[in-house]
Enzyme design. Structure first.
Site, PDB file in Angstrom:
ATOM      1  N   TRP A  14       3.260 -49.062 -20.504  1.00  0.00           N
ATOM      2  CA  TRP A  14       2.857 -48.261 -19.265  1.00  0.00           C
ATOM      3  C   TRP A  14       1.586 -47.054 -19.834  1.00  0.00           C
ATOM      4  CZ3 TRP A  14       4.031 -47.353 -14.255  1.00  0.00           C
ATOM      5  CH2 TRP A  14       3.709 -46.212 -13.854  1.00  0.00           C
ATOM      6  N   ASP A  17      -1.422 -40.608 -16.434  1.00  0.00           N
ATOM      7  CA  ASP A  17      -2.377 -39.686 -16.749  1.00  0.00           C
ATOM      8  C   ASP A  17      -2.997 -39.642 -17.982  1.00  0.00           C
ATOM      9  OD1 ASP A  17      -0.535 -38.798 -14.982  1.00  0.00           O
ATOM     10  OD2 ASP A  17      -0.237 -36.780 -15.736  1.00  0.00           O
ATOM     11  N   PHE A  77       4.720 -34.543 -22.275  1.00  0.00           N
ATOM     12  CA  PHE A  77       4.007 -34.860 -20.986  1.00  0.00           C
ATOM     13  C   PHE A  77       2.485 -34.420 -21.107  1.00  0.00           C
ATOM     14  CE2 PHE A  77       7.304 -34.646 -17.021  1.00  0.00           C
ATOM     15  CZ  PHE A  77       7.645 -35.662 -17.673  1.00  0.00           C
ATOM     16  N   ARG A 136       3.927 -27.337 -16.367  1.00  0.00           N
ATOM     17  CA  ARG A 136       3.255 -28.260 -17.134  1.00  0.00           C
ATOM     18  C   ARG A 136       1.862 -28.689 -16.916  1.00  0.00           C
ATOM     19  NH1 ARG A 136       6.906 -31.083 -13.380  1.00  0.00           N
ATOM     20  NH2 ARG A 136       5.938 -32.393 -11.706  1.00  0.00           N
TER      21      ARG A 136
HETATM   22  C1  FRU Z   1       1.240 -36.656 -13.274  1.00  0.00           C
HETATM   23  C2  FRU Z   1       2.628 -36.329 -14.162  1.00  0.00           C
HETATM   24  C3  FRU Z   1       2.439 -34.987 -14.933  1.00  0.00           C
HETATM   25  C4  FRU Z   1       3.505 -35.063 -16.051  1.00  0.00           C
HETATM   26  C5  FRU Z   1       3.159 -36.490 -16.358  1.00  0.00           C
HETATM   27  C6  FRU Z   1       4.574 -37.279 -16.822  1.00  0.00           C
HETATM   28  O1  FRU Z   1       1.133 -37.860 -12.908  1.00  0.00           O
HETATM   29  O2  FRU Z   1       3.804 -36.144 -13.339  1.00  0.00           O
HETATM   30  O3  FRU Z   1       2.682 -33.739 -14.269  1.00  0.00           O
HETATM   31  O4  FRU Z   1       3.132 -34.322 -17.103  1.00  0.00           O
HETATM   32  O5  FRU Z   1       2.805 -37.315 -15.016  1.00  0.00           O
HETATM   33  O6  FRU Z   1       4.048 -38.549 -17.210  1.00  0.00           O
END
Ligand code: FRU
Length: 483
Positions: A14, A17, A77, A136
């Site tokens: 997968w 971002d 993240f 985050r």
């Molecule tokens: C955005 C998000 C971010 C987070 C990440 C987790 O798509 O939700 O806020 O850091 O994806 O995979």
């Protein structure tokens, strides 16, 4: 079958971002949210790729993953990267059972990373109103000899469950001081501004964010479950404030297509600002999962700010991979037209049309072979009466559905486009299962995935009255071969 030729995809598993988009050691680095184990979201790692030209990417080993208390719950993240003292430094969010924190990892060779043991922005440095449950996606940038970063998160004041983008400052990337809020708002269901960013295309201050569940409006904006927006304005980095040109609470959609989220910019030494985004949307069916992978990046786009609008153009490096160009002289389309040589599903199409008296003009793409008007395809059409560009994949060979009723529909996307002189300029990038459309020199962008078998390579033009195609070029894109 659906894997893109010139868009970065994960080797398997997968991708979401883009993270840590930067230059280091003379090459571009692009990391991404990654679950190496399965083509669905899971505990997050940072996948890693490098490139000399932003187009042809070489995959490197996974850079970081969950292996400590601080990222033990959901992993590492999103975040960003910067070079400091010859080291490639990653600023990312660790998700532990206690909440979300900003963490630091470093590398000398740009391949193997060592994590700092503790958060660099932890509980004691939360912004006012922040709980640490949602905190985050730090994006670092340099300004006036200091480091700054923007972080998205929650903002709880009295009875309001809001969201904010906070600005922090540091001299060494280790000790960070809260400066102030750049943006505050309230999103449905307590949604947050994810993946905030700040850049200066053409010297203009622009704030970016990916607000969750932003409600749609009468201008056909924000039709996706989550949106990516930009806000032109003026940054006060000293005191921590952002004065938006459009006034408070107004956002402009960055891309009007169905699959675009969580963009991130890179600023080059010469000032060029390049943006890349996740070419997907949350809560959708993903036909590529059957092939063992899911998620892709857009083609990187150069940003500029012209006439009060953000303009996006595919990076010029893509043009090096053009081959097999088919070019026509000017001609009239009245009804349906096929142009010899105008076909393909891995190509770059440039078209300028004078709409004359027509109220509708467009292209059928990913068209099934054979005769008949009912053949599966995707269409991009300009509706002059409503001054709208419409990207419709409802007749594609494979349908995409929104899960859990998250969206009213995800087939048709509409973007406002005024054409005072009736001259439509389009640039289309097709790559097996994706379509990125740029109109009006890049002032409008629409990105949607379109799933069709490999032989659905037909292209047709159509109009409801005579339209003069002034310029038409189709270039195949070849030789990218993502390693
Ligand atoms: C955005 C998000 C971010 C987070 C990440 C987790 O798509 O939700 O806020 O850091 O994806 O995979």
């Amino acid at each position: 079958m659906y894997r893109h030729e010139y868009h970065l995809t994960p080797p398997s598993g997968w991708m979401n971002d883009p993270n840590g988009f930067c230059r280091f050691g003379g090459r571009y680095h692009l990391f991404y949210q990654h679950n190496p184990r399965a083509p669905r979201w899971g505990r997050m790692h940072w996948g890693h790729a490098v490139s000399d030209d932003l187009i042809r990417w070489e995959r490197l080993p996974v850079a970081i993953g969950p292996d400590s208390f601080w990222d033990g719950a959901l992993g590492c993240f999103s975040g960003s990267a910067v070079e400091r003292g010859g080291e490639l430094c990653l600023l990312y969010t660790g998700v532990s059972v206690l909440g979300q924190y900003q963490m630091l990892a470093r590398s000398r060779d740009g391949v193997a990373f060592a994590k700092e043991r503790r958060p660099v922005i932890g509980r004691r440095s939360l912004p006012p109103g922040g709980t640490g449950r949602a905190f985050r996606d730090p994006k670092v940038f340099e300004r006036g000899g200091a480091y700054y970063c923007v972080v998205g998160g929650d903002w709880n004041a009295r009875r309001v469950r809001g969201t904010q983008v906070s600005l922090y400052r540091s001299d060494d990337l280790e000790r960070w001081r809260y400066v102030g809020p750049l943006l505050r708002g309230v999103l449905p269901g307590g949604g947050v501004f994810e993946c905030p960013d700040y850049a200066r295309p053409s010297g203009k201050d622009v704030l970016f964010a990916s607000p969750m569940r932003l409600p749609g409006n009468d201008d056909d904006e924000f039709e996706n479950l989550h949106s990516t927006v930009y806000i032109p304005g003026a940054l006060d980095a000293e005191r921590g404030g952002f004065e938006p040109d459009d006034g408070p609470g107004r956002y402009r959609e960055l891309d009007g297509g169905a699959d675009f989220y969580a963009s991130q910019t890179l600023t080059e030494p010469d000032g060029r600002v390049v943006l890349v985004a996740w070419m997907q949307m949350w809560k959708r069916t993903m036909p590529t999962a059957a092939e063992g992978w899911a998620g892709a990046m857009t083609v990187p786009r150069e940003l500029s700010y012209e006439g009060g609008r953000l303009v996006q153009r595919p990076v010029r490096e893509l043009e090096r991979y053009r081959t097999d160009t088919v070019e026509t002289g000017s001609f009239i389309v009245d009804g349906t037209a096929s142009v010899p040589g105008l076909r393909g599903n891995v190509c770059d199409i440039e078209l300028t049309a004078d709409l004359m008296g027509a109220s509708e003009f467009g292209l059928r793409l990913f068209l099934a072979p054979g005769e008949g008007a009912g053949r599966p395809c995707a269409t991009l059409r300009y509706d002059r009466r409503n001054a709208s560009l419409i990207l419709d994949r409802s007749r594609a060979a494979v349908r995409i559905a929104s899960l859990d009723g998250a969206e009213a529909g995800c087939d048709v996307r509409t973007t406002r486009l005024e054409l005072p002189g009736g001259l439509l300029r389009l640039r289309l990038l097709l790559d097996r299962s994706s379509l990125e459309a740029f109109a009006d020199g890049g002032a409008v962008a629409m990105t949607s995935l379109v799933y069709a078998p490999d032989d659905h390579t037909g292209v047709e033009l159509f109009s409801d009255a005579p339209v003069r195609v002034v310029e038409l070029r189709r270039h195949a894109i070849a030789g990218v071969r993502i390693g």
